[in-house]
Design a protein around this motif. Structure first.
Motif, mmCIF file in Angstrom:
data_model
loop_
_atom_site.group_PDB
_atom_site.id
_atom_site.type_symbol
_atom_site.label_atom_id
_atom_site.label_comp_id
_atom_site.label_asym_id
_atom_site.label_seq_id
_atom_site.Cartn_x
_atom_site.Cartn_y
_atom_site.Cartn_z
ATOM 1 N N LEU A 150 8.690 3.512 7.299
ATOM 2 C CA LEU A 150 8.794 3.490 5.762
ATOM 3 C C LEU A 150 9.072 4.983 5.398
ATOM 4 O O LEU A 150 8.430 5.826 5.683
ATOM 5 N N VAL A 151 10.037 5.082 4.498
ATOM 6 C CA VAL A 151 10.421 6.550 3.962
ATOM 7 C C VAL A 151 10.860 6.277 2.325
ATOM 8 O O VAL A 151 11.620 5.433 1.982
ATOM 9 N N SER A 152 10.061 7.174 1.603
ATOM 10 C CA SER A 152 10.324 6.799 0.099
ATOM 11 C C SER A 152 10.225 8.449 -0.441
ATOM 12 O O SER A 152 9.337 9.091 -0.356
ATOM 13 N N ALA A 207 4.615 5.934 -5.329
ATOM 14 C CA ALA A 207 4.655 6.025 -6.869
ATOM 15 C C ALA A 207 3.725 7.265 -7.400
ATOM 16 O O ALA A 207 4.104 7.604 -8.443
ATOM 17 N N THR A 208 2.849 7.523 -6.890
ATOM 18 C CA THR A 208 1.776 8.709 -7.312
ATOM 19 C C THR A 208 2.026 9.820 -6.661
ATOM 20 O O THR A 208 1.246 10.897 -6.676
ATOM 21 N N THR A 219 6.591 10.891 0.438
ATOM 22 C CA THR A 219 6.062 10.098 1.233
ATOM 23 C C THR A 219 6.714 9.301 2.422
ATOM 24 O O THR A 219 7.918 8.988 2.322
ATOM 25 N N PHE A 220 6.305 9.372 3.739
ATOM 26 C CA PHE A 220 6.871 8.484 4.723
ATOM 27 C C PHE A 220 5.647 8.172 5.599
ATOM 28 O O PHE A 220 4.453 8.550 5.609
ATOM 29 N N TYR A 221 5.766 6.982 6.300
ATOM 30 C CA TYR A 221 5.155 6.708 7.471
ATOM 31 C C TYR A 221 5.786 5.965 8.669
ATOM 32 O O TYR A 221 6.548 5.082 8.182
ATOM 33 N N LEU A 222 5.565 6.347 9.759
ATOM 34 C CA LEU A 222 6.639 6.192 10.754
ATOM 35 C C LEU A 222 5.422 5.506 11.963
ATOM 36 O O LEU A 222 4.769 6.683 12.357
ATOM 37 N N ASP A 223 5.533 4.419 12.247
ATOM 38 C CA ASP A 223 4.777 3.861 13.439
ATOM 39 C C ASP A 223 5.530 3.146 14.282
ATOM 40 O O ASP A 223 5.897 1.897 14.065
ATOM 41 N N MET A 233 0.766 -1.185 -0.001
ATOM 42 C CA MET A 233 0.095 -0.053 0.103
ATOM 43 C C MET A 233 0.752 1.118 0.031
ATOM 44 O O MET A 233 0.593 2.195 -0.645
ATOM 45 N N PHE A 234 1.807 1.391 0.778
ATOM 46 C CA PHE A 234 2.908 2.474 1.008
ATOM 47 C C PHE A 234 3.742 2.691 -0.502
ATOM 48 O O PHE A 234 3.640 3.698 -1.018
#
Length: 348
Positions: free
Chosen positions: A166-168, A92-93, A99-103, A86-87
């Motif tokens: 997750l970091v992109s 990609a868009t 884009t990042f998600y840190l939990d 999902m990330f």
């Protein structure tokens, strides 16, 4: 009416009161845990030959996501896992490549020892043990945000007590899980009281050196050496004390993240109130500039302000204390909340 400045020097049973000063608990954002953050105490130093031993356990809960991830999560109607697939689709868009998600929850057991050398000198050493995991505080943080009307920012739509980093974007790719409790970077400190006395007011200079002794693969260490220079002042009366700090961290080039050598300003204020039977309360505010400006992420480059409070009681077995600190303006670049508990013992 008697002015506060005319009160008698602070004493406890005829001896100068030992002021606790700032509580030394820093927040741990998963991407900045490995850098040096100034943790002042007070303008006073220990008498020659005295030791102070301290152990503090802190739990920093973080949930941080870019707008593209946050919008996706808030559109959900039920709580469900957020996967790497999902990330990647969202990254990609993302037209801004941010884009990042840190939990995650970062646990830190800080072991400190200080010794007074005489003539206003003091040395100290800090060994932190750090672990990154899912934790068990998500339900507390969600309830706290609901109680105060804070935005959950998608937190309530993902699995609780889960760890994912997750970091992109901007040429940076991070995919990290958790880690066990392991040694972080060793910090050595040297203090010199410049002016003042033993109980009513004091000003000191402090030099801190963080050595890259920890593992950088889980971002527990930055992989570089950092130096901190700060000035701390304290003014105290019979049962209360004010503390202030200004300083800079000269952070070396890091290995764990692509940050170059940089100088970062930091300042802090604290108010300490002492009551009878060894009870006391400290409230404080601390500001520091972002360590992550070089990454190219807008939210990571924001400065941080932490507000906190700690209550403690002195006993025959040392001083015990508990408290928390909260990110005041942005949940994107530092932990939401940090809970802490500790013990301090002075050995003469």
């Amino acid at each position: 009416a008697v002015p506060l400045a005319a009160e008698e020097p602070s004493t406890v049973e005829g001896q100068p009161r030992r002021w606790n000063g700032f509580f030394q608990v820093r927040e741990h954002f998963p991407l900045t845990t490995g850098y040096l953050v100034l943790e002042p105490v007070s303008g006073f130093t220990l008498p020659p030959g005295d030791w102070e031993l301290e152990a503090t356990l802190s739990q920093s809960n973080t949930f941080s996501a870019s707008q593209v991830v946050e919008r996706e999560l808030e559109a959900r109607t039920t709580r469900a896992p957020f996967t790497r697939e999902m990330f990647d689709e969202l990254a990609a868009t993302d037209p801004f490549d941010q884009t990042f998600y840190l939990d995650a929850q970062v646990s830190r057991l800080a072991l400190r020892a200080r010794r007074g050398l005489g003539d206003g000198w003091e040395v100290d050493v800090l060994l932190p043990l750090i672990g990154v995991h899912g934790g068990r505080t998500d339900v507390l943080v969600e309830g706290f945000h609901d109680l105060l009307g804070f935005d959950q920012e998608g937190r309530e739509k993902v699995t609780r007590d889960h760890v994912q980093q997750l970091v992109s974007g901007q040429g940076l790719e991070i995919d990290l899980g958790g880690s066990g409790l392991e040694p972080g970077d060793l910090v050595l400190g040297l203090k010199r009281r410049l002016a003042g006395d033993v109980s009513t007011w004091a000003v000191l200079a402090e030099l801190d050196l963080k050595l890259p002794t920890g593992a950088s693969d889980a971002l527990i260490s930055s992989g570089g050496a950092d130096v901190g220079l700060s000035f701390v002042g304290s003014r105290c009366w019979k049962s209360r004390c004010g503390h202030a700090m200004v300083g800079y961290v000269f952070a070396g080039a890091a290995d764990a993240l692509p940050t170059e050598s940089q100088a970062l300003f930091s300042t802090a204020l604290a108010f300490e109130q002492a009551w009878s039977r060894g009870w006391g309360l400290t409230v404080q505010a601390q500001y520091w500039q972002s360590y992550l400006d070089d990454l190219g992420f807008e939210h990571f480059a924001e400065d941080t302000i932490q507000l906190g409070a700690t209550a403690g009681k002195a006993t025959g077995w040392g001083r015990f204390y508990v408290g928390l600190s909260e990110n005041s303006f942005s949940f994107k670049n530092s932990s939401d909340v940090t809970f802490h508990a500790g013990w301090k013992l002075v050995w003469e």
